[in-house]
Write an enzyme that holds these catalytic residues in place. Structure first.
Site, PDB file in Angstrom:
ATOM      1  N   THR A 130       0.827  -1.211   0.000  1.00 16.71           N
ATOM      2  CA  THR A 130       0.000   0.000   0.000  1.00 16.71           C
ATOM      3  C   THR A 130       0.857   1.256   0.000  1.00 16.71           C
ATOM      4  OG1 THR A 130      -1.569   1.270   1.371  1.00 16.71           O
ATOM      5  CG2 THR A 130      -0.092  -0.214   2.522  1.00 16.71           C
ATOM      6  N   ASP A 131       0.296   2.341  -0.509  1.00 15.58           N
ATOM      7  CA  ASP A 131       1.009   3.627  -0.436  1.00 15.58           C
ATOM      8  C   ASP A 131       1.023   4.199   0.976  1.00 15.58           C
ATOM      9  OD1 ASP A 131      -1.673   4.369  -0.240  1.00 15.58           O
ATOM     10  OD2 ASP A 131      -1.611   5.827  -1.874  1.00 15.58           O
ATOM     11  N   GLU A 132       0.232   3.616   1.883  1.00 16.09           N
ATOM     12  CA  GLU A 132       0.185   4.125   3.253  1.00 16.09           C
ATOM     13  C   GLU A 132       1.503   3.931   4.000  1.00 16.09           C
ATOM     14  OE1 GLU A 132      -3.386   3.514   5.537  1.00 16.09           O
ATOM     15  OE2 GLU A 132      -4.502   2.926   3.750  1.00 16.09           O
ATOM     16  N   TYR A 155      -1.839  -0.529  10.942  1.00 15.38           N
ATOM     17  CA  TYR A 155      -1.953  -1.218   9.651  1.00 15.38           C
ATOM     18  C   TYR A 155      -0.770  -0.902   8.757  1.00 15.38           C
ATOM     19  CZ  TYR A 155      -3.134  -1.639   4.724  1.00 15.38           C
ATOM     20  OH  TYR A 155      -3.072  -1.902   3.382  1.00 15.38           O
TER      21      TYR A 155
END
Length: 346
Positions: A130-132, A155
């Site tokens: 994910t880009d998170e 997360y």
């Protein structure tokens, strides 16, 4: 190509399985069938030649090793993960177990299998992330593959850790890998706890449509079928030991997404009052990243991939799908936590 897909009964994983079968690949779908999984997502390919489902937990080392030995995949696409930020705030342990220890266990099984097979050059471990992991952006700039990691939620921290594990197994043990970091996905079959299905289903039920804070958080929205196509492109054409960021080239504020969905529902399922009247601002969640945006230059220039679905097109297709598939989402609304406000802290 025979592909082992982990988490193939989930939202993105099932899109990958459906696309891979359409493309003529064999697929071994490995999924533990936790709360967000749904085998109904796979009905379009459930009886397809070359499709096999294995119910298994990626944290179970003996079982994973046995599945590699049994099916002898040419590649792994690792999508199995706990992925809901709000749930990670309330219960981070499951995220550490699945996203970190599960990835470790899978890497060990893949490495053992690859070594035993004589280290075939064509084998590939594709880790989907994910880009998170990059944290948050201000009003300007985009995430590139060189952006330093700075995760802000349990997360995203667990996904960052799993990314590092994959890279380490490649560098230390030589395991061939590619890694992708995507922006926010949306589309058919998305579990009804994420923003877009929550908006659609609350609107239809006449309930308040919750918007965190003022709804000014910005995301780059990627239609899930575009993402599946990009992932299979990277698997087959990507350079070994390289990361590719995948974005939808569709930045929008959350409040704008909500308003657009309300407008579509006014058109497609009209009622006396506008659906936007149901929009309700609620207390923001802790550590809510302000903005994500992907710089897609690498995947565009090196692999020739770009998203094909605009935000207007994708939202219309998504709203139409939920309106046409009430039996699918009604069944999922009974599952734990669906419809509840999660991740408030304190």
């Amino acid at each position: 190509m025979k592909i082992m897909v982990t988490g193939g009964a989930g939202f993105i994983g099932s899109a990958v399985v459906r696309q891979a079968i359409r493309d003529g690949h064999e697929v071994v779908n490995v999924d533990a069938l936790t709360y967000a999984a749904c085998l109904a997502n796979l009905e379009p390919v459930g009886n397809a030649k070359g499709y096999v489902f294995e119910k298994a937990d990626i944290c179970d080392a003996p079982v994973m090793q046995a599945l590699f030995d049994k099916h002898k995949p040419d590649a792994v696409m690792h999508l199995a993960a706990e992925s809901h930020v709000d749930r990670s705030i309330d219960g981070p342990q499951a995220f550490m177990q699945t996203n970190i220890m599960g990835t470790f266990t899978l890497l060990q099984a893949a490495l053992s299998y690859w070594n035993a097979a004589g280290r075939p050059e064509g084998f590939r471990f594709h880790h989907i992330s994910t880009d998170e992991v990059y944290g948050t952006l201000g009003d300007e700039g985009q995430f590139s593959e060189d952006t330093p990691y700075a995760p802000n939620s349990p997360y995203s921290a667990s996904k960052a850790a799993s990314d590092h594990l994959v890279r380490a197994w490649g560098e230390t043990y030589g395991l061939p890998f590619v890694l992708t970091n995507c922006s926010n996905n949306y589309g058919p079959y998305q579990f009804p706890e994420k923003l877009i299905p929550v908006v659609i289903l609350n609107a239809l039920a006449g309930k308040p449509i919750p918007v965190y804070g003022e709804g000014l958080n910005v995301r780059d929205w990627l239609y899930v079928e575009d993402h599946a196509d990009a992932l299979l492109t990277v698997l087959q054409k990507g350079e070994n030991a390289r990361t590719y960021n995948i974005g939808g080239e569709n930045e929008a504020r959350n409040i704008d997404i909500v308003t657009m969905i309300c407008g579509l529902l006014d058109e497609l399922r009209p009622k006396e009052a506008p659906y936007a009247d149901q929009i309700t601002n609620v207390t923001d969640r802790p550590g809510h990243d302000l903005r994500y945006a992907i710089d897609p230059e690498r995947i565009r220039t090196e692999l020739g991939w770009r998203p094909s679905v605009t935000l207007d097109q994708g939202l219309r297709k998504t709203v139409e799908w939920y309106l046409a598939n009430e039996d699918w989402w009604r069944a999922l609304q009974e599952r734990q936590g669906v419809g509840e406000r999660l991740g408030k802290v304190g």
